[in-house]
Design an enzyme around this catalytic site. Structure first.
Site, mmCIF file in Angstrom:
data_model
loop_
_atom_site.group_PDB
_atom_site.id
_atom_site.type_symbol
_atom_site.label_atom_id
_atom_site.label_comp_id
_atom_site.label_asym_id
_atom_site.label_seq_id
_atom_site.Cartn_x
_atom_site.Cartn_y
_atom_site.Cartn_z
ATOM 1 C CD GLU B 54 36.940 50.091 39.880
ATOM 2 O OE1 GLU B 54 36.125 49.345 39.284
ATOM 3 O OE2 GLU B 54 36.703 51.284 40.147
ATOM 4 C CG PHE B 116 28.600 58.009 49.154
ATOM 5 C CD1 PHE B 116 27.560 57.307 48.556
ATOM 6 C CD2 PHE B 116 29.601 58.532 48.344
ATOM 7 C CE1 PHE B 116 27.525 57.132 47.179
ATOM 8 C CE2 PHE B 116 29.570 58.365 46.968
ATOM 9 C CZ PHE B 116 28.528 57.657 46.384
ATOM 10 C CD GLN B 117 31.579 55.682 46.031
ATOM 11 O OE1 GLN B 117 32.586 56.364 46.126
ATOM 12 N NE2 GLN B 117 31.065 55.316 44.862
ATOM 13 C CE LYS B 166 38.271 63.097 49.538
ATOM 14 N NZ LYS B 166 36.992 63.325 48.853
ATOM 15 C CG MET B 481 36.826 23.208 31.165
ATOM 16 S SD MET B 481 37.605 21.815 30.314
ATOM 17 C CE MET B 481 39.311 22.377 30.209
HETATM 18 C C1 LIG Z 1 34.802 33.964 36.528
HETATM 19 C C2 LIG Z 1 34.531 32.539 36.222
HETATM 20 N N1 LIG Z 1 33.260 32.108 36.082
HETATM 21 C C3 LIG Z 1 33.005 30.821 35.792
HETATM 22 C C4 LIG Z 1 34.011 29.918 35.637
HETATM 23 C C5 LIG Z 1 33.714 28.459 35.324
HETATM 24 N N2 LIG Z 1 34.238 28.087 34.022
HETATM 25 C C6 LIG Z 1 35.419 27.443 33.874
HETATM 26 S S1 LIG Z 1 35.831 27.184 32.285
HETATM 27 C C7 LIG Z 1 34.401 27.915 31.752
HETATM 28 C C8 LIG Z 1 34.101 28.006 30.308
HETATM 29 C C9 LIG Z 1 34.982 28.964 29.616
HETATM 30 O O1 LIG Z 1 34.427 29.201 28.354
HETATM 31 P P1 LIG Z 1 35.196 30.053 27.290
HETATM 32 O O2 LIG Z 1 35.717 31.300 27.906
HETATM 33 O O3 LIG Z 1 34.364 30.205 26.093
HETATM 34 O O4 LIG Z 1 36.473 29.140 26.994
HETATM 35 P P2 LIG Z 1 36.515 27.653 26.374
HETATM 36 O O5 LIG Z 1 36.450 26.689 27.517
HETATM 37 O O6 LIG Z 1 35.360 27.520 25.445
HETATM 38 O O7 LIG Z 1 37.838 27.596 25.704
HETATM 39 C C10 LIG Z 1 33.633 28.347 32.824
HETATM 40 C C11 LIG Z 1 32.322 28.990 32.715
HETATM 41 C C12 LIG Z 1 35.327 30.403 35.810
HETATM 42 N N3 LIG Z 1 36.396 29.607 35.716
HETATM 43 N N4 LIG Z 1 35.549 31.706 36.072
#
Ligand SMILES: Cc1ncc(C[n+]2csc(CCOP(=O)(O)OP(=O)(O)O)c2C)c(N)n1
Lengths: 179, 566
Positions: B54, B116-117, B166, B481
């Site tokens: 979803e 349920f749900q 529902k 990042m």
């Molecule tokens: C759902 C979610 N979890 C954690 C984060 C924190 N976060 C921000 S950037 C990042 C790293 C992203 O890594 P990647 O997808 O490999 O991209 P890159 O930065 O290496 O280009 C994380 C974990 C987020 N923004 N969203």
């Protein structure tokens, strides 16, 4: 931080209170007092809200943004009457009863019930005077206290309850499209 | 059953058709089954896209909305189906994306009994929806659906949830399509007040160093042409926020680029130096402003916004102009004369020459055979030769490199999760965008971290036969990042950021897509061309250097005047 009193008119619909309170909590606005009940119009509830905030315009705008909120008005500086009610139970022996009743009368409060060594009194007055009366009662054997939130109403010919009129004059909101 | 009678589920379908909905993204389940039962009859008008999660359905609806400018619609069952929608709903809330989410709910008789749900999804989503409805009476459905679409698409757009029990879906009633909208408390501003426009015009007319900051609102109100006309008429340079990329053609001489945490030095310096900053449709997000109290210290700030609550929320609004961006720009074009901005532009251009935007990304000898910014350079060249593309980015370093290094020319061509920064956005959002813009090639640019959050939607892309989706995985073996922040601000303690994954090209093959791996810079351009030309979805796994960083960067909480450039 400053205490602000707001009057809010809202559609009486499921979840509207939840949305309002959730908004205030989420945006870190401190609620000092909240009361809500029917207004003179069917289907429209009226709320008096006291918030402690440094940025009341944000509170007003955020509330105004809720779909079910019709009117928000900060009446802190406006000429208005404000009232709170308190019920208090005071434990008194026969000797002290007369003194208590005198105090109650002086304060413009009322004795609602006298039974088995305790008295229930009611006061409806401005928040400051309710405070003062409650402090008095503390020295006289206060056992239980229940205070309501604040109720506020502007004095004079202000038409608080006409959402449309208020919208059009107020707060810089632009006009809507003909559509 | 009389001819006029319909089940609640049929009414929902007909109401959606009345709103010109063509596509729904969703997954069925117990309490939404009556709606799926009805969808069968309406399939000629309503295309249902079965997603694999979803969250994917929600982001797909967002991608559809962002690429088409229409309201995206997603559907889920009660309980876990509904809670899986919370992330995309929150994402749409933050980015002002018009979204209607329809969820099934347990029958009225058992509401509140932990059936349920059963999950209180209207309660859970209160902080992240513009509005929501719990419908247990089928008679209300025509009005509720119409109101939901109206709220989702007007004002600052956003998500609206309709939770339908529902029994309301099953009930047979005679729908009344003449019910008016009943929204006396919802009056989004449209036409800016003449006084506020005049005040804005006066400030701009007197300005020596004016600057326009264009945000998402410009794109959403279809104001790009009006912005171009206004900027060209007045000679005021334009900067574009992350969500405003594409609102103003970046190759234009008046375009300066992106401000903020990973914005260009000359742009942030221009903000700190300008004397009038005209913000049109951006909400002054902290990633743009840095430390808000130090933002644009010399400027009179004009803030054009459709949402009164955005005024003075983070940054002072000396001259608020409440209303639609396009109308404001059209009016200002008449009120503001042509200004002499030549010396101001020369100052900013000199800054740009000094702090070359791409200076941190120059290829030097003896660095890794493939740097991530090499990939974006090549993409930039390939894209420059074509017009029919859009890019959906995920969240992280690659998102910033894409924003910095690709050239954004048209509104709706840059789609990303900005406000919420939701990893896992890109693949499903690209699937939605591919349906909305079948004649464009949709590039999903995604990190190896975010890709592994929602790549199950590649199956959806296959099942739907979406040939125009191309995936570029910027694979640096890290949550890049976060790794960068650890390197710069957390004493190089790489806690929880090294990341493995499967062979993504092989994974693409497993999904029946074309998949290739690129390890050297000279392989990049041919791979992108091949993926582009391939008649079907394809994926390029770019194995890039693991230690590259995004520059410049403003450390979180600092003034945008303080940038780290190398
Ligand atoms: C759902 C979610 N979890 C954690 C984060 C924190 N976060 C921000 S950037 C990042 C790293 C992203 O890594 P990647 O997808 O490999 O991209 P890159 O930065 O290496 O280009 C994380 C974990 C987020 N923004 N969203």
């Amino acid at each position: 931080m400053k205490e602000h009193t707001l009057i809010v008119l809202l559609q009486d619909r499921a979840g509207v209170l939840h949305r309002t309170v959730s908004l205030l909590r989420r945006r870190q606005f401190n609620i000092t007092s909240l009361s809500v009940g029917h207004s003179e119009m069917p289907g429209i509830s009226r709320m008096t809200l006291v918030v402690d905030t440094a940025d009341v315009t944000q509170v007003v705008k955020q509330l105004d943004r809720l779909v079910d909120v019709l009117v928000v008005r900060d009446v802190t500086e406006a000429p208005s009457v404000q009232r709170e009610t308190a019920l208090a139970k005071v434990a008194v022996d026969e000797d002290a009863l007369f003194a208590l009743i005198t105090r109650v009368r002086d304060a413009g409060a009322r004795v609602l019930d006298v039974a088995g060594g305790s008295v229930v009194v009611e006061i409806t007055d401005s928040p400051v005077r309710v405070d003062a009366f409650v402090e008095d009662l503390r020295t006289m054997g206060l056992r239980e206290l229940m205070r309501t939130g604040r109720l506020a109403m502007m004095r004079g010919e202000v038409e608080m309850s006409r959402p449309q009129a208020f919208r059009e004059q107020g707060d810089g909101a632009g006009e809507e499209d003909a559509a | 059953m009389s001819a006029a009678m319909r089940t609640g589920a049929q009414i929902i379908c007909e109401a959606l058709i009345r709103e010109n909905v063509e596509v729904l993204f969703g997954i069925p389940g117990g309490n939404i089954m009556p709606l799926y039962h009805a969808l069968w009859e309406y399939h000629a008008h309503l295309r249902h896209v079965l997603c694999r999660h979803e969250q994917g359905a929600g982001h797909a609806a967002e991608g559809y909305a962002r690429a088409s400018g229409r309201v995206g619609v997603c559907i889920a069952t009660s309980g876990p189906g509904a809670t899986n929608l919370v992330t995309p709903i929150a994402d749409a809330w933050m980015d002002g994306t018009p979204l209607v989410a329809i969820t099934g709910q347990v029958s009225r008789a058992v509401l509140g009994s932990d059936a349920f749900q059963e999950v209180d999804i209207t309660g859970i989503t209160v902080p992240v929806t513009k509005h929501s409805y719990l419908v247990s009476d089928a008679h209300e459905l025509p009005r509720v659906v119409a109101e939901a679409f109206h709220i989702a698409r007007t004002g600052r757009p956003g998500p609206v949830l309709i939770d339908v029990t529902k029994d309301a879906q099953l009930a047979t009633v005679t729908p009344d399509w003449s019910q008016p909208l009943d929204l006396p408390g919802y009056r989004p501003a449209q036409v800016p007040h003449a006084d506020s426009l005049q005040a804005a015009a006066d400030a701009l007319s007197r300005a020596a160093r004016p600057l326009i900051l264009a945000g998402h609102g410009v794109i959403q109100s279809g104001a790009s042409d009006a912005l171009l006309a206004f900027a060209e008429h007045t000679g005021i340079p334009v900067i574009t926020t992350l969500q405003g990329l594409g609102a103003f053609p970046q190759e234009h001489p008046l375009s300066l680029g992106m401000p903020g945490m990973h914005g260009w030095v000359h742009v942030n310096r221009a903000i700190q130096a300008c004397d009038v900053l005209c913000n049109i449709g951006s909400r002054f997000d902290d990633r743009v402003t840095g430390k808000a109290s130090t933002f644009a210290p010399r400027a009179t700030i004009v803030h054009v916004d459709i949402d009164a609550a955005e005024m003075a929320k983070t940054v002072r609004a000396d001259i608020p102009v409440l209303g639609d961006a396009r109308r404001a720009l059209e009016a200002l074009r008449v009120l503001v004369p042509t200004l002499d901005t030549a010396s101001w532009r020369a100052t900013v251009h000199a800054l740009r020459a000094e702090y070359q935007p791409r200076q941190a990304y120059v290829r030097r000898e003896r660095i890794a055979p493939l740097m991530p910014y090499d990939v974006f350079d090549v993409m930039h060249e390939t894209f420059a030769r074509r017009a029919d593309w859009r890019v959906v980015t995920d969240v992280g370093q690659h998102q910033m490199w894409a924003a910095q290094l690709l050239e954004w020319r048209r509104p709706g061509t840059h789609i990303t999760s900005g406000g919420a920064g939701t990893m896992g956005f890109a693949i499903p959002a690209a699937l939605g965008a591919a349906i909305a813009a079948p004649n464009d090639t949709i590039w999903a640019v995604v990190g190896d971290g975010g890709f592994q959050m929602t790549n199950q939607e590649l199956a959806t892309i296959q099942q739907e036969g979406l040939r125009n989706v191309k995936v570029a995985v910027i694979n640096n073996g890290h949550l890049g990042m976060v790794r960068q922040w650890q390197e710069l601000f957390h004493s190089r303690r790489y806690s929880g950021t090294p990341l493995s994954g499967p062979d993504f090209a092989a994974l693409a093959h497993a999904y029946g897509m074309m998949g290739v791996r690129v390890e050297r810079v000279e392989e990049a351009a041919p791979a992108i061309e091949r993926a582009w030309r391939h008649d079907g979805p394809s994926l390029v796994d770019f194995r890039v250097d693991q230690g590259a960083n995004v520059f410049p960067i403003v450390p979180a909480g600092s003034s945008i005047g303080e940038m780290i450039t190398q």
